[in-house]
Design a protein around this motif. Structure first.
Motif, short mmCIF file in Angstrom:
data_model
loop_
_atom_site.label_atom_id
_atom_site.label_comp_id
_atom_site.label_asym_id
_atom_site.label_seq_id
_atom_site.Cartn_x
_atom_site.Cartn_y
_atom_site.Cartn_z
N GLY A 59 56.43 56.78 -8.14
CA GLY A 59 55.93 56.12 -6.95
C GLY A 59 57.09 55.56 -6.14
N LYS A 60 57.05 54.27 -5.87
CA LYS A 60 58.11 53.60 -5.12
C LYS A 60 59.13 52.91 -6.04
CE LYS A 60 54.83 52.62 -1.38
NZ LYS A 60 54.22 51.57 -0.53
N PHE A 61 59.04 53.19 -7.34
CA PHE A 61 59.94 52.57 -8.31
C PHE A 61 61.04 53.55 -8.72
CE2 PHE A 61 55.99 50.27 -8.80
CZ PHE A 61 56.38 48.96 -9.06
N LEU A 62 62.26 53.03 -8.88
CA LEU A 62 63.36 53.79 -9.45
C LEU A 62 63.38 53.56 -10.95
CD1 LEU A 62 66.13 52.86 -6.86
CD2 LEU A 62 65.10 55.13 -7.13
N ARG A 63 63.67 54.61 -11.70
CA ARG A 63 63.80 54.51 -13.16
C ARG A 63 65.22 54.92 -13.56
NH1 ARG A 63 60.67 58.45 -15.53
NH2 ARG A 63 60.69 57.36 -17.53
N PHE A 64 66.03 53.95 -13.93
CA PHE A 64 67.39 54.23 -14.39
C PHE A 64 67.31 54.57 -15.88
CE2 PHE A 64 67.88 51.83 -10.57
CZ PHE A 64 69.13 52.10 -10.05
N ILE A 65 67.49 55.84 -16.20
CA ILE A 65 67.40 56.29 -17.59
C ILE A 65 68.77 56.12 -18.24
CG2 ILE A 65 66.68 58.13 -19.14
CD1 ILE A 65 64.51 57.20 -17.15
N LEU A 66 68.85 55.21 -19.20
CA LEU A 66 70.11 54.87 -19.86
C LEU A 66 70.10 55.40 -21.30
CD1 LEU A 66 70.14 51.19 -18.57
CD2 LEU A 66 71.23 53.18 -17.51
N THR A 67 71.15 55.13 -22.04
CA THR A 67 71.26 55.63 -23.40
C THR A 67 70.07 55.21 -24.27
OG1 THR A 67 73.66 55.43 -23.18
CG2 THR A 67 72.79 55.83 -25.39
N ASP A 68 69.75 53.93 -24.25
CA ASP A 68 68.68 53.40 -25.10
C ASP A 68 67.56 52.71 -24.33
OD1 ASP A 68 70.11 53.93 -27.65
OD2 ASP A 68 71.51 52.43 -26.89
N TYR A 69 67.77 52.47 -23.04
CA TYR A 69 66.82 51.70 -22.26
C TYR A 69 66.49 52.40 -20.95
CZ TYR A 69 68.08 47.97 -25.50
OH TYR A 69 68.28 47.23 -26.64
N VAL A 70 65.44 51.91 -20.30
CA VAL A 70 65.08 52.34 -18.95
C VAL A 70 64.95 51.09 -18.09
CG1 VAL A 70 63.35 53.45 -17.49
CG2 VAL A 70 63.89 54.41 -19.73
N MET A 71 65.70 51.05 -17.00
CA MET A 71 65.57 49.94 -16.06
C MET A 71 64.70 50.39 -14.89
SD MET A 71 68.43 47.67 -14.03
CE MET A 71 68.64 48.79 -12.64
N VAL A 72 63.61 49.68 -14.67
CA VAL A 72 62.68 49.98 -13.59
C VAL A 72 62.97 49.03 -12.44
CG1 VAL A 72 60.26 50.08 -12.90
CG2 VAL A 72 60.92 50.77 -15.22
N SER A 73 63.25 49.60 -11.28
CA SER A 73 63.67 48.79 -10.13
C SER A 73 62.79 49.08 -8.93
CB SER A 73 65.14 49.11 -9.79
OG SER A 73 65.53 48.51 -8.57
N HIS A 74 62.33 48.01 -8.28
CA HIS A 74 61.55 48.13 -7.04
C HIS A 74 62.34 47.44 -5.93
CE1 HIS A 74 58.36 48.31 -4.16
NE2 HIS A 74 57.44 48.66 -5.04
N LEU A 75 62.56 48.16 -4.83
CA LEU A 75 63.37 47.64 -3.73
C LEU A 75 62.62 46.65 -2.85
CD1 LEU A 75 65.04 51.01 -2.66
CD2 LEU A 75 65.97 49.26 -4.19
N ARG A 76 61.29 46.67 -2.94
CA ARG A 76 60.47 45.81 -2.07
C ARG A 76 60.83 45.99 -0.60
NH1 ARG A 76 56.01 44.71 -5.01
NH2 ARG A 76 56.60 44.04 -7.11
N MET A 77 61.01 44.87 0.14
CA MET A 77 61.18 44.96 1.58
C MET A 77 62.55 45.49 2.00
SD MET A 77 58.27 43.98 2.78
CE MET A 77 58.60 43.64 4.51
N GLU A 78 63.63 44.90 1.46
CA GLU A 78 64.96 45.24 1.97
C GLU A 78 66.00 45.39 0.88
OE1 GLU A 78 66.38 43.05 5.33
OE2 GLU A 78 64.39 42.77 6.18
N GLY A 79 65.58 45.65 -0.35
CA GLY A 79 66.56 45.85 -1.41
C GLY A 79 67.34 47.15 -1.21
N ARG A 80 68.61 47.12 -1.59
CA ARG A 80 69.43 48.32 -1.46
C ARG A 80 70.54 48.32 -2.50
NH1 ARG A 80 72.38 47.57 4.33
NH2 ARG A 80 70.21 47.32 4.95
N TYR A 81 70.94 49.51 -2.92
CA TYR A 81 72.04 49.68 -3.85
C TYR A 81 73.23 50.30 -3.12
CZ TYR A 81 69.06 48.89 -7.96
OH TYR A 81 68.23 48.33 -8.90
N GLY A 82 74.43 49.91 -3.56
CA GLY A 82 75.64 50.51 -3.03
C GLY A 82 76.71 50.55 -4.09
N LEU A 83 77.55 51.57 -4.04
CA LEU A 83 78.64 51.71 -5.00
C LEU A 83 79.94 51.24 -4.37
CD1 LEU A 83 79.25 52.74 -7.89
CD2 LEU A 83 79.95 54.91 -6.84
#
Length: 286
Positions: A59-83
């Motif tokens: 859906g609108k959720f990101l799933r970061f698939i890691l070695t042992d865990y999954v981080m579920v992230s929702h950006l909501r209104m104005e969330g953003r990622y940058g490297l």
């Protein structure tokens, strides 16, 4: 709020940027962003040494698939990622920093502070909130006409609020519901149960077409949306109806009007989307 095409664009961009990187250190600057676990320090510790295998979307959720865990992230209104490089100055409203062993750093910035992150042991994330009740994925192969019809055809709810309900179909927000209903020639206030099989077929096709076309151009940048590389989406230049109130319809020339349906601002062409009589749009029948 970013909808499915925007979140899908972010997913694809982040996959290019951070897949294969290993987390060395995590810093949480705004504890309320972290919804699970309750102990923020535990969130930071559990992520240390985890390698990013891939990033998926539900859906609108990101799933970061890691070695042992999954981080579920929702950006909501104005969330953003940058490297960033670890030496780059940290911008205002940066709330979570993921430092990698190669000296780069993924930073989560959120001016409105509505975004969320949940951390689960692998395999548990789909059976617990916030993902456990989500509906059909409209860009998956399982989104067949039969599956779509079974979910909505017999509901007495108005079609627009029904399409916005994430327990039925995920990822379609206000923009893409308006655009899809216009392409299908369906008035947003029609009850789902009043739609003919032909209208349902047109709507099913319109949803897929609208979302795919938006993904191809990086989604829509209405306010502050950018992908993980700071690039805006371009689909707003292709809108047929959303945000075009008081402008002539591209199809018939009639003035588009804006009203409220199900508590959401809604754009309608009174000719192309009649409330009482049905109409099909030949361009979706190709």
């Amino acid at each position: 709020m970013p909808e499915l095409p925007e979140v899908e664009t972010v997913r694809r961009t982040l996959n290019q940027l951070i897949t294969g990187k290993t987390i060395e250190h995590v810093q949480v600057r705004l504890p309320r962003i972290i919804q699970k676990p309750d102990d923020i320090r535990m969130f930071e510790i559990l992520l240390q040494g985890q390698t990013v295998e891939t990033i998926e979307r539900r859906g609108k959720f990101l799933r970061f698939i890691l070695t042992d865990y999954v981080m579920v992230s929702h950006l909501r209104m104005e969330g953003r990622y940058g490297l960033y490089d670890v030496e780059d100055p940290v911008e205002k409203h940066t709330h979570v920093l993921f430092r990698f062993t190669d000296g780069s750093e993924l930073r989560y910035k959120d001016v409105r502070q509505f975004g969320t992150m949940h951390l689960f042991p692998k395999g548990e994330e789909l059976t617990q909130p916030p993902l456990h009740k989500l509906g059909l994925e409209p860009l998956d192969e399982d989104f067949t006409f039969e599956a779509f019809r079974d979910r909505i055809a017999h509901r007495s709810t108005k079609i627009k609020p029904l399409l916005l309900n994430q327990e039925y179909i995920v990822g379609i927000g206000n923009i893409y519901v308006d655009e899809s209903l216009f392409l299908a020639g369906i008035h947003p206030e029609r009850e789902a149960s009043s739609l003919s099989k032909k209208e349902l077929e047109l709507l099913h096709s319109a949803i897929i077409r609208t979302l795919r076309e938006s993904v191809e151009v990086g989604g829509s940048s209405i306010k502050s949306y950018v992908n993980g590389q700071g690039e805006i989406g371009l689909f707003q230049h292709q809108f047929n109806i959303y945000g075009r109130q008081s402008q002539p319809c591209k199809t018939c020339g009639r003035e588009i009007y804006k009203t409220v349906v199900g508590g959401r601002g809604t754009h309608i062409c009174p000719t192309c989307q009649p409330l009482k009589k049905t109409r099909t749009r030949k361009k979706l029948e190709k």
